[in-house]
Design a protein around this motif. Structure first.
Motif, PDB file in Angstrom:
ATOM      1  N   SER B 231       0.678  -1.190   0.056  1.00 58.16           N
ATOM      2  CA  SER B 231       0.190  -0.101  -0.033  1.00 58.16           C
ATOM      3  C   SER B 231       0.786   1.331  -0.173  1.00 58.16           C
ATOM      4  O   SER B 231       0.649   2.142  -0.483  1.00 58.16           O
ATOM      5  CB  SER B 231      -0.881   0.050   1.130  1.00 58.16           C
ATOM      6  N   ILE B 232       2.005   1.156   0.653  1.00 56.20           N
ATOM      7  CA  ILE B 232       3.058   2.316   0.635  1.00 56.20           C
ATOM      8  C   ILE B 232       3.565   2.627  -0.786  1.00 56.20           C
ATOM      9  O   ILE B 232       3.479   3.583  -1.284  1.00 56.20           O
ATOM     10  CB  ILE B 232       3.951   1.981   1.728  1.00 56.20           C
ATOM     11  N   LEU B 235       0.744   4.069  -2.777  1.00 53.65           N
ATOM     12  CA  LEU B 235       0.348   5.534  -2.520  1.00 53.65           C
ATOM     13  C   LEU B 235       1.340   6.571  -2.954  1.00 53.65           C
ATOM     14  O   LEU B 235       1.270   7.264  -3.654  1.00 53.65           O
ATOM     15  CB  LEU B 235       0.071   5.599  -1.059  1.00 53.65           C
ATOM     16  N   PRO B 294      -4.688   2.960  14.687  1.00 53.62           N
ATOM     17  CA  PRO B 294      -3.625   2.778  13.659  1.00 53.62           C
ATOM     18  C   PRO B 294      -2.931   1.555  13.719  1.00 53.62           C
ATOM     19  O   PRO B 294      -1.710   1.681  13.467  1.00 53.62           O
ATOM     20  CB  PRO B 294      -2.851   3.959  14.075  1.00 53.62           C
ATOM     21  N   ARG B 300      -4.132   1.434   7.615  1.00 53.92           N
ATOM     22  CA  ARG B 300      -2.993   2.109   8.469  1.00 53.92           C
ATOM     23  C   ARG B 300      -2.398   3.183   7.445  1.00 53.92           C
ATOM     24  O   ARG B 300      -2.010   4.279   7.989  1.00 53.92           O
ATOM     25  CB  ARG B 300      -2.014   1.256   8.955  1.00 53.92           C
ATOM     26  N   GLN B 301      -2.216   2.989   6.231  1.00 50.87           N
ATOM     27  CA  GLN B 301      -1.546   3.513   5.168  1.00 50.87           C
ATOM     28  C   GLN B 301      -2.501   4.363   4.767  1.00 50.87           C
ATOM     29  O   GLN B 301      -2.334   5.573   4.526  1.00 50.87           O
ATOM     30  CB  GLN B 301      -0.746   2.895   4.215  1.00 50.87           C
ATOM     31  N   CYS B 303      -5.204   5.709   5.768  1.00 49.57           N
ATOM     32  CA  CYS B 303      -5.588   6.556   6.785  1.00 49.57           C
ATOM     33  C   CYS B 303      -4.439   7.385   7.336  1.00 49.57           C
ATOM     34  O   CYS B 303      -4.761   7.826   8.621  1.00 49.57           O
ATOM     35  CB  CYS B 303      -6.479   5.870   8.005  1.00 49.57           C
ATOM     36  N   SER B 304      -3.230   7.302   7.007  1.00 52.45           N
ATOM     37  CA  SER B 304      -2.308   7.910   7.527  1.00 52.45           C
ATOM     38  C   SER B 304      -2.713   9.473   7.291  1.00 52.45           C
ATOM     39  O   SER B 304      -3.265   9.693   6.429  1.00 52.45           O
ATOM     40  CB  SER B 304      -0.941   7.544   6.920  1.00 52.45           C
ATOM     41  N   PRO B 305      -1.891  10.282   8.251  1.00 46.78           N
ATOM     42  CA  PRO B 305      -2.346  11.901   8.340  1.00 46.78           C
ATOM     43  C   PRO B 305      -2.328  12.535   6.970  1.00 46.78           C
ATOM     44  O   PRO B 305      -3.090  13.461   6.617  1.00 46.78           O
ATOM     45  CB  PRO B 305      -1.734  12.419   9.311  1.00 46.78           C
ATOM     46  N   PHE B 307      -2.911  11.455   3.951  1.00 44.49           N
ATOM     47  CA  PHE B 307      -3.444  10.963   3.021  1.00 44.49           C
ATOM     48  C   PHE B 307      -4.943  11.065   3.631  1.00 44.49           C
ATOM     49  O   PHE B 307      -5.957  11.639   3.314  1.00 44.49           O
ATOM     50  CB  PHE B 307      -3.461   9.535   2.447  1.00 44.49           C
TER      51      PHE B 307
END
Lengths: 448, 448, 448
Positions: B231-232, B235, B294, B300-301, B303-305, B307
């Protein structure tokens, strides 16, 4: 060593005894809202913490109020027909209604009774009475004694003075990293009463002693003032700089055996309100949170609509909910060293959360940073604790978008404040967080 | 035929068996976060839905992370002194710690034990272990077997390779009416484990098959990626266009017998969050709604701040709350065809609500329009149903002031989403409603 | 004397009997949404309060609707083969479906039955039926009687007229201090039915009589209208000035033995909603608060999205929840004088709160004003009441920052509205409060 570290090393047994000793020393002094008893008390406080003493002249206009005349008293008694002191100020300063004007003469029992106050429901106790704003005189005594008074003439003497002088108060200021202030206020105007208010005075003194030794973010201002007129006088004299107060606590009634009661500020959700509730909820011990009401202690003034300062009230059993309140039963037996120490530790813990409640910004907000390559997964030992710290790091990274302070992260994650704080420290060391809310204070010209 | 119509015609028994069959076929493949097992899996997915396969070279920087070396494995075993394979990769690919570096040689039992992993609490199960970011090797085996190992030398062999190569992932894109996207993401990086994650893969495939046949408002993007790094990587490669994602679900663990658990997105009240809660609440079946945290899967990724995409997580029993999790007991016996089918139907129902959640504007907002003269009271048959449809029309007209979408109208009225949707369709036909939120997407230059 | 003072002096027994008497007089009249029965009813209302009667011609376009033809009826019956009136309009005007077109002739029982309506579940009751928007004819009768009808021919006669004429409604306007309005609306279109709607009509008339005698802040506008088409007609004719309506109540079904039910306005938290809930909660009696729904009485029109007026609905048992609803059992036995009086008193109390809900500004907002020097502590007698008034003064001063009206102060303090109002009056006399919300109404040109 931060405040919380200090709390964990605190010897509660010793410090409780010290606080109790201080109360015992202050107990006999006859205090009122003005006068030498108040000054004598401030002198003793000065032995513990640095104190600026202010003297405000009688007649000074403070908002809608006027600084009253200064009251002092040397002696007072009622003598019976045999010349014996049956009511004697030297035995208890509660025997005289505070602010009684001087009187000396003979009066009939009927006349005397108009000036006597007792508590029929608690026949052994002497009540505490004042008459600040109406010139009058009076004696307080146990109802039991009142009932023994026989017809006849009595000699009454109140050797007091009520004349132009000063209202006295003390201020202790501890400079922190920022000029933004945390206010601690307690009233010092009661004579020989222990829980209300010597327990609060002792707690404030010990907060001052402790915070003076520790690195703190906020500057702490301690007020030792007479109730109501004291806070009004202080606010009138500091109207321009009161805006620096970002958090505050009125401290009172912290030596009895009841559970801690926190009364919210008028705002209801200020940081100190949330810190108190968060801490007390996680403490696992019984506690009470009360909504703000405009009735109580000096929070009434700090929270008046023209100031609306975020000042809550930290206490154990609230006034009026214990039968010893404002009677001679609020004495050295009523307050307990271990409760004083417990109040001190809890109050420090709440202050600690407020003082540490920084808002950080995640410097790598897109996806999670790779904690493993920075050794942040190995920093920690035991299994469950290690998992919690890892979780705390994830929460802190995820919520540090500039909108959430550490307290908010603790509230939302359900983790303890300390582990969130530790996570933030580890992440900051690795430059994964940077502080956003280093408080900026605009200091106006000519204001100290 | 809209999504909901399709759900009502779905043969749950048949489709559950189909999904289970697909899982059975994928089960033996040794997958990891990179390598040929992942590619082989994507090839099978491609038989069901169109898939673009992406290969990202080792060493590519993706935000704070780096695409790792590619790992492949042919064989692995431990042989005892008699030369017998007592631990054999060919029997279960869980026997090898994923990302084990190649090794071949003889070691003592003491030395070997440093590289063995078992579960004392579940002595029959082989654990699942990885070592992606620390080069090491190891074997997993049942604790029962571990206890049988006698002193002596063992021959160990891991015939793997860990070298520069690629991270592989697949993407399926279904074009809807608008370029705004609904993201469906699942991780495909686990070897022979069924619930985590083959059940999620199978559900995503069937969502893709079904949505590809139906008229949909949103465009649907399916990601078949390795967990976390996948996912990282996605993104990082799609940072500019990720803003098109208006809703999303991470799908995982949907074959066990537990009830549906929906974990909210970080925003907590995004449309997909509300649609899931609304649907599950009205379903009459047990369910669980969890707050965002988180910790978990690729939400987790997302919904990281940086994104903060509105991506929730659709699952049955959450990871770590079933004892089979990450062990050899998460096998073909653990997942149930009927639960797979139930998860598919419920997931489609939630997607349906999101896809149909249009905001209308009442074109005659002053007083009620006269429904009777338009035949809108006669459109409907049975009595109670007719009353409900009439009520649905009144609610839809009353709340269609541009502020409320159909989901909000359903929430506030307490009526089912379907009847509100039907009412809106009837009213639209009569031009009493017009659509306001035909989504406008700004497409930047050069972005497909 | 304000509204609340009036309520405390109200003789509930007498006024209940008066209201009941009025209902008894109105009961026999055959009303419909138009026609002479409606006019006759307005004539009787005019005996009690000043009324402007409006006549709107058939065919007038009112938003999406058209004012219908006017309906009048002289006589109607069904005669059996022996020439006897077995169903007779003169015995109950419920026997004829309202808006039945004229008919005279002989029909077979089979043909007749297509035009007969009864209630199998309540075989003794005559149902109430209308056919406003579809030209048709019909009779209502008890199911018991329906079952006695034998085969054969019947003579049916409805001596009615349905032709161009007018829709009639009445309006009573009581001028208050400001042009901002409080709307009271009731429907007057039902024939011999008591709870729905004569009880509402009677209550509105008595509100008008009482408010006309008292000093009021708002102007009160009473509408006596036919349901649905009446409120639509009124809103269409008063579209420009409807914005003056700041609060409103639809009044209906206030004579049955059920508890008070208040249905919120569409806004959900308008002043009248909060006043009703606050009053009912403090009343100590059972009550119900219902959310708004776009189904019910004329609040549907007032709360349509194009107007969204803050109009709630004051009733006892809501329509459809009592079996007598819309049948001949909703008669003079069903409504109770004491319930009518109770509804009147409670409705007045709610109106009182709204009418008195002023927002003040503390003129000395910094610290508390000194109440003692203004004699505000001595104004009051008994101990507990005196303490409450003192508390009310402190709350009112503390919250009067321009953000909180008296109702909000009452809500937050938990004190009664009356004591807050009294505190505000005492503080205003001492210039410690000044009114901020003296309502400003922009009156457009040419609008009466």
């Amino acid at each position: 060593m931060d405040i919380n570290d200090f709390v964990t090393t605190l010897d509660l047994h010793d410090i409780g005894k010290e606080m109790y000793g201080l109360i015992s020393r202050l107990f006999p002094i006859c205090r009122s809202i003005t006068g030498n008893g108040f000054r004598e008390t401030l002198d003793i406080i000065k032995e513990h913490i640095p104190l600026n003493v202010f003297e405000i002249p009688t007649g000074t206009q403070v908002f809608d109020w006027t600084v009253p005349k200064e009251w002092n008293i040397q002696d007072a008694y009622i003598k019976d027909s045999r010349g014996e002191r049956i009511v004697d100020f030297r035995q208890s300063n509660l025997h005289v209604v505070s602010y009684s004007v001087p009187i000396k003469g003979r009066v009939s029992l009927a006349e005397l009774k108009k000036h006597l106050f007792s508590l029929p429901d608690y026949p052994d106790r002497i009540p505490y009475r004042t008459s600040y704003y109406k010139e009058d005189w009076g004696f307080c005594l146990s109802h039991k004694q009142l009932l023994t008074l026989r017809d006849g003439d009595y000699e009454v003497c109140i050797d007091s003075s009520l004349k132009d002088g000063h209202l006295t108060y003390g201020e202790c200021y501890i400079r922190g990293e920022t000029e933004e202030e945390f206010l601690i206020s307690c009233h010092v105007c009661h004579p020989s009463l222990c829980n209300d208010n010597l327990s609060g005075v002792a707690l404030a003194i010990y907060l001052g002693k402790i915070l003076g030794q520790l690195p703190v973010r906020y500057s702490y201002r301690f007020l030792f003032i007479p109730g109501t007129i004291g806070s009004i006088t202080w606010l009138a004299g500091n109207e321009e700089t009161a805006f620096r107060i970002k958090h505050g606590l009125v401290i009172v009634g912290v030596g009895d055996e009841g559970k801690i009661t926190y009364k919210r500020s008028r705002r209801g959700n200020s940081v100190v309100d949330r810190a108190a509730e968060f801490f007390l909820r996680q403490s696992g011990e019984p506690f009470e949170i009360e909504a703000f009401s405009p009735y109580g202690y000096d929070e009434r003034q700090f929270c008046s609509p023209g100031f609306n300062l975020p000042v809550g009230c930290f206490q154990r059993t609230p006034f009026g909910r214990y039968a010893e309140y404002h009677t001679s039963a609020d004495n050295l037996q009523f307050v307990k060293p271990e409760k004083l120490a417990d109040s001190l530790a809890k109050c420090l813990s709440i202050i600690h959360i407020v003082d540490s409640d920084i808002t950080y910004l995640n410097t790598l907000p897109k996806c999670e940073p790779q904690l493993g390559k920075r050794g942040l997964y190995e920093q920690v030992g035991g299994d469950s604790q290690s998992k919690r710290l890892q979780l705390a790091m994830l929460w802190t990274l995820n919520l540090s978008d500039g909108e959430n302070s550490l307290l908010e992260i603790a509230e939302r994650s359900g983790l303890e404040f300390e582990i969130i704080k530790k996570a933030a420290a580890l992440l900051s060391e690795q430059s994964l967080l940077e502080q956003t809310s280093r408080p900026k204070v605009t200091v106006r010209d000519g204001v100290s």
